[in-house]
Scaffold this motif. Structure first.
Motif, PDB file in Angstrom:
ATOM      1  N   THR A 196      37.554  50.163  44.977  1.00 19.86           N
ATOM      2  CA  THR A 196      38.877  50.273  45.573  1.00 19.86           C
ATOM      3  C   THR A 196      38.964  49.254  46.698  1.00 19.86           C
ATOM      4  N   VAL A 197      39.971  48.395  46.628  1.00 20.76           N
ATOM      5  CA  VAL A 197      40.159  47.344  47.625  1.00 20.76           C
ATOM      6  C   VAL A 197      41.410  47.685  48.431  1.00 20.76           C
ATOM      7  N   LYS A 198      41.265  47.728  49.728  1.00 17.94           N
ATOM      8  CA  LYS A 198      42.387  48.053  50.608  1.00 17.94           C
ATOM      9  C   LYS A 198      43.475  46.982  50.507  1.00 17.94           C
ATOM     10  N   SER A 199      44.673  47.357  50.916  1.00 20.93           N
ATOM     11  CA  SER A 199      45.820  46.460  50.910  1.00 20.93           C
ATOM     12  C   SER A 199      45.519  45.172  51.670  1.00 20.93           C
ATOM     13  N   HIS A 200      45.896  44.050  51.086  1.00 22.47           N
ATOM     14  CA  HIS A 200      45.724  42.717  51.694  1.00 22.47           C
ATOM     15  C   HIS A 200      44.290  42.474  52.153  1.00 22.47           C
ATOM     16  N   SER A 201      43.347  42.849  51.309  1.00 23.39           N
ATOM     17  CA  SER A 201      41.938  42.731  51.665  1.00 23.39           C
ATOM     18  C   SER A 201      41.147  42.211  50.472  1.00 23.39           C
ATOM     19  N   CYS A 202      39.848  42.052  50.683  1.00 23.58           N
ATOM     20  CA  CYS A 202      38.971  41.640  49.597  1.00 23.58           C
ATOM     21  C   CYS A 202      37.604  42.297  49.783  1.00 23.58           C
ATOM     22  N   LYS A 203      36.851  42.339  48.695  1.00 26.51           N
ATOM     23  CA  LYS A 203      35.469  42.815  48.709  1.00 26.51           C
ATOM     24  C   LYS A 203      34.636  41.826  47.915  1.00 26.51           C
TER      25      LYS A 203
END
Length: 83
Positions: free
Chosen positions: A68-75
């Motif tokens: 699960t990647v948060k809004s406007h984010s990256c992993k």
């Protein structure tokens, strides 16, 4: 064309891959990388390390990897392949 999510992956040395999940949506998004889409044989056992948290994940991965990647984010992860 509006790009709302991206998956980047590529080979590294010593049986490793790097994988980057990018979420440009305004809400959290579950993203999945299937081994066949990133050039890893489907039956390969994979261990993952979260580069942002500096932690190895405890799960053994086979066939795909979901996060699960948060809004406007990256992993970003390093995957170690065990043939």
């Amino acid at each position: 064309m509006l790009i709302i999510s991206q998956l980047w992956a590529g080979p590294l040395s010593q049986n490793r891959f790097v994988i980057l999940f990018v979420n440009r949506k305004q809400y959290d998004l579950e993203m999945t990388a299937h081994w066949s889409d990133v050039g890893i044989p489907n039956d390969t056992i994979v261990l993952a390390r979260d580069l942002w948290l500096h932690q190895d994940l405890s799960d053994i991965l086979i066939g795909n990897f979901s996060v699960t990647v948060k809004s406007h984010s990256c992993k970003m992860f390093i995957l170690t392949l065990h043939y």
